[in-house]
Design an enzyme around this catalytic site. Structure first.
Site, PDB file in Angstrom:
ATOM      1  N   CYS A 202      37.567   7.657 -62.959  1.00  0.00           N
ATOM      2  CA  CYS A 202      38.893   7.174 -63.367  1.00  0.00           C
ATOM      3  C   CYS A 202      39.002   5.652 -63.331  1.00  0.00           C
ATOM      4  O   CYS A 202      39.427   5.016 -64.299  1.00  0.00           O
ATOM      5  CB  CYS A 202      39.996   7.839 -62.543  1.00  0.00           C
ATOM      6  SG  CYS A 202      40.094   7.365 -60.804  1.00  0.00           S
ATOM      7  N   HIS A 255      43.924   7.865 -57.743  1.00  0.00           N
ATOM      8  CA  HIS A 255      43.702   8.090 -59.179  1.00  0.00           C
ATOM      9  C   HIS A 255      44.441   7.030 -59.983  1.00  0.00           C
ATOM     10  O   HIS A 255      45.511   6.559 -59.595  1.00  0.00           O
ATOM     11  CB  HIS A 255      44.194   9.484 -59.580  1.00  0.00           C
ATOM     12  CG  HIS A 255      43.797   9.871 -60.979  1.00  0.00           C
ATOM     13  ND1 HIS A 255      42.495  10.118 -61.338  1.00  0.00           N
ATOM     14  CD2 HIS A 255      44.536  10.028 -62.119  1.00  0.00           C
ATOM     15  CE1 HIS A 255      42.434  10.428 -62.615  1.00  0.00           C
ATOM     16  NE2 HIS A 255      43.662  10.378 -63.110  1.00  0.00           N
ATOM     17  N   HIS A 267      43.250   8.833 -69.290  1.00  0.00           N
ATOM     18  CA  HIS A 267      42.588   8.829 -67.985  1.00  0.00           C
ATOM     19  C   HIS A 267      41.358   9.717 -67.994  1.00  0.00           C
ATOM     20  O   HIS A 267      41.167  10.553 -68.893  1.00  0.00           O
ATOM     21  CB  HIS A 267      43.562   9.251 -66.874  1.00  0.00           C
ATOM     22  CG  HIS A 267      43.876  10.720 -66.853  1.00  0.00           C
ATOM     23  ND1 HIS A 267      44.074  11.423 -65.678  1.00  0.00           N
ATOM     24  CD2 HIS A 267      44.045  11.634 -67.850  1.00  0.00           C
ATOM     25  CE1 HIS A 267      44.345  12.686 -65.954  1.00  0.00           C
ATOM     26  NE2 HIS A 267      44.335  12.848 -67.255  1.00  0.00           N
TER      27      HIS A 267
END
Length: 297
Positions: A202, A255, A267
């Site tokens: 990520c 994240h 993402h």
């Protein structure tokens, strides 16, 4: 302080030499990331994250600080990837065979070029194919005409096509350019520690996109969240980074995605998944929203 350079297209940076398995040994010899990825079973790819075997990647021509050598391994700091762990750069282990023996500064003026295409062919001095280099690679240039750029690399002098340094993406601002650059990687596999189009984690996706456009940002999610310009929810614009944290958004950031407008984000979700567009209201993440940051202004 001894400086070396990466001499393979993409070097996996390992948490420790002992993290290497039998499956990894061919890659250590030939530096062929594509073949290594193809050899991994889905469960083995997930273990990269679960066991923290690889920590990041370094790209061809990146400089590293050589900390110490143990047998066939070098403990290094990747200078272009900063974070809270170490001011000198991202720490980890590389096989000595993927590093140059030294690093010499050129005695004449040079400039650099950033490769903004997913893959760029590097040609040798005679214009024969040498390597395929990933997005974000930074090369030293010594000359250019309308069609070719001459570069100096860890493998000697070479050439790249002049158009590989041209983004080919227009937008009103760099926020939109970041998103448009990133959208071409939808369906790219998630890879723990990955910062190239062969696989992203990520924060690696976010780091790679900013790097390609010339923005220096931290490598990891927590450090990205701790830096940049804070953005209120009502001020979100395309290209801003959106973060999610444990304990209903109040704990450690785990994240990051890029805001894509209309309540969507780009993402790299998690092992076993691919880069995607998803709503910010995703059931799994929405309760953990922690805030937004902007690096592109």
């Amino acid at each position: 302080m001894e400086i070396r350079r990466i001499k393979v297209p993409t070097a996996l940076v390992w948490s420790a030499p002992t993290a290497v398995t039998k499956t990894d040994r061919p890659y250590l010899k030939n530096g062929d990331l594509t073949a290594w990825l193809a050899s991994l079973k889905p469960a083995e790819k997930e273990q990269l994250a679960d066991r923290n075997r690889t920590v990041t990647e370094a790209l061809f021509n990146d400089r590293v600080i050589l900390d110490r050598v143990e047998g066939e391994w070098a403990h290094v700091f990747v200078t272009r990837q900063n974070g809270r762990q170490e001011r000198r750069g991202y720490p980890g282990w590389l096989p000595l065979t993927q590093l140059t023996a030294s690093d010499e500064e050129l005695e004449y003026p040079t400039t650099t070029v950033r490769l903004v295409h997913p893959v760029t062919a590097l040609l040798d001095a005679d214009r024969n194919p040498l390597l395929d280099l990933p997005l974000g690679t930074i090369l030293t240039t010594t000359g250019q005409d309308d069609d070719w750029i001459q570069v100096v690399t860890p493998l000697g002098k070479g050439w790249i096509a002049a158009d590989v340094a041209k983004l080919g993406i227009s937008g009103a601002d760099d926020g939109r350019r970041l998103l448009m650059l990133g959208q071409q990687f939808i369906d790219t596999p998630y890879l723990w520690g990955g910062i190239t189009p062969q696989g992203f984690d990520c924060s690696g996706l976010i780091y790679a996109l900013h790097r390609a456009l010339g923005y220096t940002i931290p490598r990891d999610t927590q450090d990205q969240f701790a830096n940049g310009y804070p953005v209120a929810p009502e001020e979100l614009v395309i290209g801003d980074l959106v973060f999610f944290a444990h304990d209903h958004g109040t704990g450690q950031a785990h994240h990051v995605g890029m805001y894509a407008g209309n309540g969507q984000m780009l993402h790299a979700p998690k092992p076993g998944k691919t880069v995607e567009m998803a709503p910010l209201t995703t059931t799994e993440l929405a309760p953990e929203y922690a805030g937004a940051r902007r690096f592109w202004q």
